[in-house]
Design an enzyme around this catalytic site. Structure first.
Site: not given
Ligand code: F6R
Length: 238
Positions: A63, A132, A134, A139
């Site tokens: 992303d 959450n 994701h 989401e």
């Molecule tokens: C980032 C992504 C998100 C993160 C998720 C967890 O490329 O796709 O899904 O993996 O928000 O983020 P952290 O590791 O910062 O808790």
């Protein structure tokens, strides 16, 4: 889902890196789906330490924020430079990150999907886990056949990521993300989660009833998923 609990974040990172380097040794031109965020920082450090060459690999990020130029310090392009690209042999032409500044994001997302297809699909996708549930920026409520597309970020996600930007107001409202359908077509999936803050969502992901309310539960239906956890992230599992 195969759930592996490691004694520490460092151990989890080393195991994740070993799984990816094993794949790249067998298939040097593997197509890799790669995450950003806090969780994979150790994975990238461990990957660099292995001395693996990614010169022939095709790299696809999950992303990118919409509206951030590549040069912005919080763009995922800069993240990848800092944590990986500046430290291992790669071919710049084999790096794909959705362009958050594309004038027509729908066109950019279709281009991205076509690039993944042209690479023969993803051999492995490494994922972090949002608070959450994701995966990528898919989401809660995302249909499981969703493809790469522009999305609005959830309030929980923007609040969680405010720590990287300094304030909530600076966190972009939108992103371009690989879809759940795109992710589920990968031949192998590694899901990484670390720390007590993730314990509850890890439990819902691994033991909960699959539901679009928790996007990561989509992974329960994939035949080759490894969930790598440290003790804290695994603490709520029964
Ligand atoms: C980032 C992504 C998100 C993160 C998720 C967890 O490329 O796709 O899904 O993996 O928000 O983020 P952290 O590791 O910062 O808790």
């Amino acid at each position: 889902m195969q759930v592996v609990v490691l004694e520490s974040y460092d151990a989890l990172s080393v195991v994740a890196a070993a799984m990816v380097t094993d794949l790249v040794r067998v298939k040097p031109d593997a197509a890799l789906g790669l995450p950003t965020g806090a969780t994979p920082e150790g994975f990238y450090r461990a990957l660099i330490t292995t001395g693996v060459s990614l010169e022939r690999a095709r790299l696809f990020n999950l992303d990118e924020y919409r509206g951030l130029p590549r040069a912005h310090p919080q763009s995922y392009y800069q993240y990848m430079r800092t944590h990986l690209f500046d430290h291992v042999p790669i071919s710049p032409g084999s790096v794909e990150i959705p362009d958050g500044m594309a004038p027509d994001p729908e066109v950019e997302c279709r281009r991205y999907e076509a690039a993944i297809r042209a690479a023969g699909g993803l051999d492995v996708v490494v994922l972090g886990l949002g608070l959450n549930g994701h995966i990528g920026f898919n989401e809660p409520g995302t249909p499981w056949d969703a493809r790469t597309r522009p999305v609005a970020l959830d309030r929980v996600t923007r609040s969680a990521n405010a720590r990287f930007f300094g304030s909530l107001g600076q966190v972009p409202q939108e992103a371009l993300t690989m879809g759940i359908g795109t992710i589920l077509e990968a031949r192998q999936i590694l899901l990484l989660a670390s720390g007590s803050g993730k314990a509850e969502i890890v439990k819902r992901t691994v033991e909960g009833t699959p539901s679009v309310a928790v996007p990561a539960t989509a992974l329960q239906g994939h035949p080759n998923v490894t969930v790598l956890l440290d003790r804290e992230a695994a603490a709520a599992l029964s």
